[in-house]
Design an enzyme around this catalytic site. Structure first.
Site, PDB file in Angstrom:
ATOM      1  N   ALA A   1       0.793  -1.120  -0.003  1.00 21.57           N
ATOM      2  CA  ALA A   1      -0.124   0.004   0.052  1.00 21.57           C
ATOM      3  C   ALA A   1       0.719   1.307   0.035  1.00 21.57           C
ATOM      4  O   ALA A   1       1.827   1.082   0.583  1.00 21.57           O
ATOM      5  CB  ALA A   1      -0.764   0.064   0.961  1.00 21.57           C
ATOM      6  N   ASP A   2       0.468   2.151  -0.606  1.00 21.87           N
ATOM      7  CA  ASP A   2       1.323   3.573  -0.528  1.00 21.87           C
ATOM      8  C   ASP A   2       0.046   4.463  -1.007  1.00 21.87           C
ATOM      9  O   ASP A   2      -1.072   4.456  -1.599  1.00 21.87           O
ATOM     10  CB  ASP A   2       2.353   3.559  -1.600  1.00 21.87           C
ATOM     11  CG  ASP A   2       3.393   4.432  -1.136  1.00 21.87           C
ATOM     12  OD1 ASP A   2       3.299   5.543  -0.614  1.00 21.87           O
ATOM     13  OD2 ASP A   2       4.317   3.854  -1.123  1.00 21.87           O
TER      14      ASP A   2
END
Length: 198
Positions: free
Chosen positions: A73-74
């Site tokens: 995730a980012d």
């Protein structure tokens, strides 16, 4: 089946724990700054950059752990002029970011990518629009001094689930995207694949 979160984000881990998921965390150690610069130079949008960073994290860990599902995730933050802000490296840089965002709208893109056996198998991207109220220099200085240990890991210099909520006039988008992951699409996918309870 094992589930791994390829992130050092306490907010993302807290979201998965709150949803009742069993998982482990492993840092991917992706050079986010270099990858972001390369993607920006190639004309990629902040939305696509969030997706690429999430994929890089998930694929890096999944390539080392056969049969394991890894969630990368980012988040990326874009100002209305198209410029992007990164995680601040110093309290002074955090204060500068907040001055740039004060009285303005910005967009936050949070991506999640699942990978297995070194290849992406699922992805989702959430978008939120946030309006930071006008901020005085004194407020910014106090806010950064009191919250530096937590905001240093965030692209917007805020944790909206904490003291960061004081920064905003208005927010459009789901809270999970703002914290750092498109949780509802992720949970739907995890249930469909048997990695979350039905």
């Amino acid at each position: 089946m094992t589930l791994i979160l390829a992130s050092q984000s306490s907010g993302r881990a807290a979201m998965l724990r709150a949803a009742g998921l069993a998982f482990e965390t492993t840092a991917a150690h992706v050079d986010e700054e270099m990858l972001t610069a390369s993607l920006r130079a190639a004309g990629q949008t902040p939305r696509n950059i969030a997706d690429a960073l999430a994929e890089a994290k998930a694929v890096k860990i999944a390539s080392r752990l056969p049969g394991v599902t890894v969630i990368g995730a980012d988040s990326t933050l874009a100002l209305d002029d198209g410029s992007m802000l990164a995680k601040p490296e110093t309290p002074e840089e955090a204060a500068d970011h907040l001055r740039r965002m004060a009285g303005r709208r910005h967009r936050l893109f949070s991506a999640a990518v699942a990978a297995r056996d070194g290849a992406p198998i699922w992805r989702a991207i959430g978008e939120a629009k946030l309006w930071i109220r006008p901020l005085s220099d004194a407020f910014i200085a106090d806010y950064v001094a009191q919250n530096w240990d937590s905001i240093r890991w965030t692209v917007g210099c805020y944790e909206i689930e904490g003291a960061g909520v004081q920064l905003f006039d208005r927010v459009e988008g789901d809270p999970w995207t703002i914290i750092g992951m498109p949780m509802l699409p992720l949970l739907t996918w995890l249930r469909a694949t048997g990695l979350a309870p039905q």
